[in-house]
Design an enzyme around this catalytic site. Structure first.
Site, PDB file in Angstrom:
ATOM      1  N   ASP A 107      -3.876  -0.437  24.320  1.00 27.93           N
ATOM      2  CA  ASP A 107      -3.656  -1.841  24.665  1.00 27.93           C
ATOM      3  C   ASP A 107      -4.178  -2.073  26.076  1.00 27.93           C
ATOM      4  O   ASP A 107      -4.408  -1.121  26.831  1.00 27.93           O
ATOM      5  CB  ASP A 107      -2.183  -2.225  24.554  1.00 27.93           C
ATOM      6  CG  ASP A 107      -1.301  -1.438  25.515  1.00 27.93           C
ATOM      7  OD1 ASP A 107      -1.456  -0.204  25.591  1.00 27.93           O
ATOM      8  OD2 ASP A 107      -0.435  -2.038  26.194  1.00 27.93           O
ATOM      9  N   GLU A 172       1.753   0.024  26.245  1.00 28.84           N
ATOM     10  CA  GLU A 172       1.907   0.569  27.591  1.00 28.84           C
ATOM     11  C   GLU A 172       1.892  -0.520  28.647  1.00 28.84           C
ATOM     12  O   GLU A 172       2.691  -0.494  29.595  1.00 28.84           O
ATOM     13  CB  GLU A 172       0.800   1.592  27.868  1.00 28.84           C
ATOM     14  CG  GLU A 172       1.041   2.465  29.098  1.00 28.84           C
ATOM     15  CD  GLU A 172       0.554   1.829  30.398  1.00 28.84           C
ATOM     16  OE1 GLU A 172       0.978   2.274  31.479  1.00 28.84           O
ATOM     17  OE2 GLU A 172      -0.248   0.882  30.334  1.00 28.84           O
TER      18      GLU A 172
END
Length: 463
Positions: A107, A172
């Site tokens: 991400d 994250e």
């Protein structure tokens, strides 16, 4: 003979990488094109699509891949949003080989061309050997670097010297929701045969010399709220006759740190470990260009004048930064109002041996003491909404020694051993829960611009 054989094998591997570097870059281009922004809810489907792409890439290597469903989380407006699945992958099960687990995330932070990017952030663009695009260095490029390494061995029909496990997440940048619970659930299962954990989610200290990271600071985030009533007041009507919340708050914030950068909270340095001679020598040999760092930051002068002092205060000593004031007028123009309530935001980057609960108590007692001396009738509230502990490991661990040898083989020089001034919760999380050796192995130069406009990774590093 062994040395000659090893050298021939390295040459074969390096030649394969050189020949196939364009393919590696095309794979990165495909991944960068996915807007896997985990911060913005409307892009959650793209994050899930990115997780599926990564899982398929591992499966193509012959890895066993499990996409673990993490359920959902609730947004501030009450809506439930599905969490992207977590990838648990496994490649190789030779009981004679050690097992290395790699962690990474796919991400990314938000990015828009109009934010100041020179290129489309989701179109990987090469300029002078640099590959620009969101996620290029944080963290899609490093994840692919590990996959490319395994792919190289498979393509050359070489046996992997280690078993590899993968933990790849998609949240994250939004706080790693679901990761801690998964690690706890899998600590005696997926991680039972893991010997070492490697995390490639930070950067080198310079643009040229590789590093290995063995520690990072924690972060204690504070809010200090001062309130006088339930509505804003006119400064012409009440200015000069009341205790203004903003005046109280500015005094409180001003009491936290002096002009030399030293924190003024009593006792805050008491638990900081003394500098050992062994570590002091490490700082002397570290490659760090003060002028380059100054140029990259855009500031004219640092608080300290030597490399050693700068690095010590970035890594080994706590720091306090003031981030902003909520409730204050900040738009263009003039608004002659006395705000009824203001909230100051600051954080303390704490180092190993500093206890979060003690730090919080020291902060609260200090601010309450300063406030009481002002004889203000306003209401004071101090809170610590977020606290992350520091991380430190032994750089003499076999894992670091192996990484040092590998870096010297590839780059022709030993890496520097460094700490990181920022906070990397995932390193401590893995170490605490799994009880395994953890190493931070950066794949990216200091000027890669993670989280910033024009994020990039060097073509040579991506290889």
């Amino acid at each position: 003979m062994a040395s000659s054989s090893s050298s021939a094998l390295e040459t074969e591997i390096f030649q394969y990488i050189d020949v196939h570097q364009s393919e590696f870059i095309e794979n990165l281009k495909e991944w960068v094109a996915v807007q896997s922004d985990s911060v913005q809810p409307h892009l959650r489907k793209e994050v899930i699509r990115m997780m599926e792409l990564a899982a398929n890439r591992l499966a193509a290597l012959g890895a066993t891949v499990n996409l673990v469903n993490l359920g959902s989380h609730q947004l501030p407006d009450g809506w439930d949003l599905p969490l992207p699945p977590m990838i648990l992958g496994e490649l190789g099960k030779n009981p004679q080989n050690p097992t290395v687990c790699f962690y990474g995330h796919v991400d990314v932070q938000p990015a828009k061309k109009e934010d100041g990017w020179k290129t489309d952030p989701y179109t990987l663009t090469e300029i002078n050997g640099n590959l620009y695009g969101r996620g290029a260095t944080d963290n899609k490029g490093p994840v692919l670097a590990w996959i490319n390494a395994a792919e190289t061995f498979r393509a050359l029909k070489l046996a992997l010297p280690v078993n590899i496990k993968f933990v790849i997440e998609g949240m994250e940048e939004a706080g790693s929701l679901g990761l801690e619970k998964l690690l706890e659930e899998e600590s005696q299962c997926f991680f039972s045969d893991v010997d070492y954990i490697v995390i490639s989610d930070n950067l080198w200290l310079s643009n040229k010399k590789p590093v290995l990271t063995y520690g990072s600071r924690g972060n204690a985030c504070f809010s200090v709220e001062v309130e006088c009533g339930d509505k804003d007041l006119h400064s012409g009507t009440f200015g000069g006759i009341i205790h203004e919340p903003m005046t109280d708050l500015i005094a409180l914030l001003d009491s936290l740190v002096d002009s030399t950068g030293r924190i003024q909270i009593p006792g805050i340095y008491d638990s900081v470990a003394a500098l050992t001679e062994e570590e002091k020598k490490l700082y002397e040999s570290i490659e760090f260009d003060l002028e380059e760092h100054k140029k990259n930051s855009g500031v004219k002068k640092f608080l300290y004048g030597t490399k050693e002092e700068i690095l010590l205060h970035l890594w080994r000593y706590p720091s306090l930064s003031i981030h902003g004031i909520e409730g204050a007028f900040h738009e263009p123009g003039i608004k002659t109002v006395i705000p009824a309530k203001v909230v100051g935001k600051f954080s303390i980057r704490q180092v190993p041996h500093m206890d979060l609960s003690v730090v919080k108590q020291q902060v609260v007692e200090h601010l309450e003491g300063v406030f009481s001396k002002r004889n203000s009738p306003n209401r004071l509230k101090v809170s610590m909404p977020l606290g992350a502990k520091p991380w430190l490991t032994d750089f003499n661990d076999p894992l670091y020694k192996a990484a040092r040898r590998a870096i010297k083989t590839v780059f022709g020089e030993d890496p520097d051993f460094i700490r990181d001034g920022s906070t990397i919760p995932v390193a401590r999380m893995f170490q605490t829960i799994t009880q395994k050796s953890v190493m931070m192995f950066p794949i990216g130069a200091a000027d890669d611009g993670e989280h910033s406009q024009n994020e990039k990774i060097s073509r040579n590093l991506q290889e």
